[in-house]
Design an enzyme around this catalytic site. Structure first.
Site, PDB file in Angstrom:
ATOM      1  N   ASP A 141       0.866  -1.192   0.000  1.00  0.00           N
ATOM      2  CA  ASP A 141       0.000   0.000   0.000  1.00  0.00           C
ATOM      3  C   ASP A 141       0.896   1.233   0.000  1.00  0.00           C
ATOM      4  OD1 ASP A 141      -2.474   1.496   0.179  1.00  0.00           O
ATOM      5  OD2 ASP A 141      -2.004   1.888   2.268  1.00  0.00           O
ATOM      6  N   SER A 142       0.290   2.381  -0.280  1.00  0.00           N
ATOM      7  CA  SER A 142       1.039   3.638  -0.212  1.00  0.00           C
ATOM      8  C   SER A 142       1.434   3.967   1.225  1.00  0.00           C
ATOM      9  CB  SER A 142       0.168   4.779  -0.750  1.00  0.00           C
ATOM     10  OG  SER A 142      -0.987   4.916   0.065  1.00  0.00           O
ATOM     11  N   CYS A 159      -4.381  -1.681  -2.001  1.00  0.00           N
ATOM     12  CA  CYS A 159      -4.489  -0.248  -2.257  1.00  0.00           C
ATOM     13  C   CYS A 159      -5.373  -0.096  -3.491  1.00  0.00           C
ATOM     14  CB  CYS A 159      -3.087   0.298  -2.523  1.00  0.00           C
ATOM     15  SG  CYS A 159      -3.037   2.029  -3.009  1.00  0.00           S
ATOM     16  N   GLU A 173      -2.922   8.563   8.158  1.00  0.00           N
ATOM     17  CA  GLU A 173      -1.449   8.482   8.267  1.00  0.00           C
ATOM     18  C   GLU A 173      -0.952   9.200   9.523  1.00  0.00           C
ATOM     19  OE1 GLU A 173       0.988   6.881   6.420  1.00  0.00           O
ATOM     20  OE2 GLU A 173      -0.622   5.871   5.337  1.00  0.00           O
ATOM     21  N   CYS A 220     -11.122   3.055  -0.595  1.00  0.00           N
ATOM     22  CA  CYS A 220      -9.703   3.300  -0.307  1.00  0.00           C
ATOM     23  C   CYS A 220      -9.407   2.558   0.991  1.00  0.00           C
ATOM     24  CB  CYS A 220      -9.455   4.791  -0.135  1.00  0.00           C
ATOM     25  SG  CYS A 220      -7.838   5.192   0.580  1.00  0.00           S
ATOM     26  N   HIS A 233      -7.416   3.044   3.329  1.00  0.00           N
ATOM     27  CA  HIS A 233      -7.214   3.840   4.553  1.00  0.00           C
ATOM     28  C   HIS A 233      -8.541   4.078   5.291  1.00  0.00           C
ATOM     29  CE1 HIS A 233      -3.244   4.879   2.907  1.00  0.00           C
ATOM     30  NE2 HIS A 233      -2.947   5.433   4.070  1.00  0.00           N
TER      31      HIS A 233
END
Ligand code: DGL
Length: 274
Positions: A12-13, A75, A154, A186, A188
């Protein structure tokens, strides 16, 4: 059958894919997992597709060099941008990718209006347009691009006033459109579920695709499972700050992460260096 002790690779990012990892670990507790968080480049959602391709290709190479037996692109943004390219570049590798759960939302809606929240790259990709064509021709689809949600997660801001403000701002048009299903497009976003549910109210169903993706991972590794007596171990790589990762990951996973389970990597001339 001989157990296959190679790990499952997830990428994932940033920390978003941990929402997929926790489901994979729950459903496949005997499997080791390598998780790559490209926090040096997060967010992906605002980046050009070519750049996302380069990152995904190199991370895949890195995970394969570390013996991954399957690659889970945990992701939505990288899946939308790069899954085709990855399958083309690594024809012998099995990939599992993410896509917004438009199909179940369109099947479950009572009022005929569904909401999908995601990154800009996912929204602009061909995959999303084709999902709408295939599964949502009979329903109204209200969409919203929510880049601030990625930044909030994040930073570990899951239930702060800033998170709630962002949720109210982003979800207002979807609530005005009258949605009764909200698709988390997404990885996240599942970490914001309590705040999202508070804002949309109890009558809107929130769909996190992670359990379905973990079931798919189980299917693709059915011929190469680890030993049923083995207790799956997690290892983490981040291209960002390892100490920050070690503080945040246990909060998101709801279980400890020991310092020796995580390693910092760096990007040098387009390659990942340990
Ligand atoms: N977790 C990601 C996704 O599922 C990427 C978010 C980002 O880096 O913009 O889309």
């Amino acid at each position: 059958m001989q157990p296959d002790i190679r790990p499952i690779g997830l990428l994932d990012s940033g920390v978003g894919g941990l929402s997929v990892l926790r489901e994979v670990h729950k459903q496949l507790p005997n499997e080791d997992i390598l998780y790559f968080a490209d926090q040096g480049h997060v967010p992906y959602g605002q980046r050009p597709i070519e750049e996302i391709h380069r990152f995904s290709l190199e991370i895949t190479r890195f995970l394969l060099d570390n013996q991954a037996k399957v690659i889970v692109v945990a992701c939505n943004t990288a899946s939308a941008a790069s899954l085709h390219t990855l399958r083309h570049e690594f024809p012998s590798v099995t990939f599992v990718g993410m896509e917004p759960a438009v199909k179940p939302a369109a099947e479950n809606t009572n009022c005929g209006v569904i909401g999908v929240i995601m990154t800009r790259a996912t929204f602009q990709g061909e995959l999303f347009a084709s999902l709408i064509d295939r599964y949502a021709s009979d329903v109204e689809v209200a969409t919203q691009v929510c880049p601030d949600f990625v930044t909030l997660v994040e930073k570990g801001e899951l239930d702060t006033p800033a998170a709630e403000d962002a949720a109210r701002r982003y979800l207002k048009p979807l609530l005005e459109a009258g949605i009764d299903e909200l698709v988390l497009g997404c990885t996240h976003f599942p970490f914001l579920t309590p705040v999202l549910q508070k804002v949309v109210g109890p009558d809107v169903e929130i769909i996190d695709p992670a359990p379905a993706v973990a079931r798919q991972v189980g299917r693709v590794i059915s011929g190469c499972r680890n030993d049923p007596d083995h207790e799956g171990q997690m290892s983490y790589f981040t291209s960002g700050d390892k100490d920050a990762f070690l503080l945040l990951a246990p909060r998101l996973l709801g279980e400890p992460v020991r310092p020796e389970q995580a390693a910092a990597v760096s990007w040098q001339a387009g390659r990942i260096v340990l």
